[in-house]
Motif scaffolding. Structure first.
Motif, mmCIF file in Angstrom:
data_model
loop_
_atom_site.group_PDB
_atom_site.id
_atom_site.type_symbol
_atom_site.label_atom_id
_atom_site.label_comp_id
_atom_site.label_asym_id
_atom_site.label_seq_id
_atom_site.Cartn_x
_atom_site.Cartn_y
_atom_site.Cartn_z
ATOM 1 N N GLU A 13 -12.175 14.740 27.278
ATOM 2 C CA GLU A 13 -12.095 13.263 27.651
ATOM 3 C C GLU A 13 -13.148 12.385 26.862
ATOM 4 N N ARG A 14 -14.243 13.142 26.378
ATOM 5 C CA ARG A 14 -15.048 12.614 25.578
ATOM 6 C C ARG A 14 -14.684 12.480 24.304
ATOM 7 N N MET A 15 -14.160 13.524 23.847
ATOM 8 C CA MET A 15 -13.669 13.379 22.432
ATOM 9 C C MET A 15 -12.467 12.643 22.138
ATOM 10 N N THR A 16 -11.708 12.046 23.178
ATOM 11 C CA THR A 16 -10.710 11.102 22.794
ATOM 12 C C THR A 16 -11.234 9.709 22.363
ATOM 13 N N GLY A 23 -16.443 26.173 34.027
ATOM 14 C CA GLY A 23 -16.051 26.027 32.964
ATOM 15 C C GLY A 23 -14.620 25.060 32.604
ATOM 16 N N HIS A 24 -13.845 25.363 33.420
ATOM 17 C CA HIS A 24 -12.662 24.437 33.457
ATOM 18 C C HIS A 24 -12.935 22.840 33.484
ATOM 19 N N PHE A 25 -13.881 22.538 34.470
ATOM 20 C CA PHE A 25 -14.384 21.205 34.583
ATOM 21 C C PHE A 25 -15.051 20.645 33.243
ATOM 22 N N LEU A 26 -15.976 21.525 33.111
ATOM 23 C CA LEU A 26 -16.790 21.157 31.731
ATOM 24 C C LEU A 26 -15.874 20.853 30.286
ATOM 25 N N ASP A 27 -14.739 21.646 30.403
ATOM 26 C CA ASP A 27 -13.718 21.782 29.172
ATOM 27 C C ASP A 27 -12.986 20.183 29.274
ATOM 28 N N LYS A 28 -12.549 19.945 30.535
ATOM 29 C CA LYS A 28 -11.917 18.485 30.602
ATOM 30 C C LYS A 28 -12.795 17.417 30.598
ATOM 31 N N LYS A 29 -14.045 17.561 30.908
ATOM 32 C CA LYS A 29 -14.831 16.478 30.633
ATOM 33 C C LYS A 29 -15.132 16.340 29.158
ATOM 34 N N GLU A 30 -15.137 17.423 28.274
ATOM 35 C CA GLU A 30 -15.520 17.401 26.563
ATOM 36 C C GLU A 30 -14.346 16.884 26.232
#
Length: 55
Positions: free
Chosen positions: A30-33, A21-28
Motif C-alpha cells: 500500500e505504501r509503495m503504490t 507478516g501478511h499484514f506488514l506485506d500488505k501495508k508495504e
C-alpha cells in the motif's frame, strides 16, 4: 486441542507469525503504490504525460 500448553503455543506461533507478516506485506505494498509511475523502475516512456496512469 494439541494437549499441553507448550505444544499449543508451538502450534499457534507459526500461524500468528504468518498473519503478522501478511499484514506488514500488505501495508508495504500500500505504501509503495504512492511511488508508482514516479520512479525510474515504474516510470513511463518520454512523451506519455497525457496518458492515464499504468495501473
Amino acid at each position: 486441542m494439541l494437549g499441553s500448553g507448550k505444544n499449543y503455543i508451538l502450534g499457534v506461533l507459526p500461524i500468528i507469525g504468518f498473519a503478522i507478516g501478511h499484514f506488514l506485506d500488505k501495508k508495504e505494498t500500500e505504501r509503495m503504490t504512492l511511488f508508482r509511475d514516479k520512479s525510474a523502475l515504474f516510470g513511463r516512456p518520454e512523451g506519455s504525460e497525457g496518458r492515464a496512469p499504468s495501473w
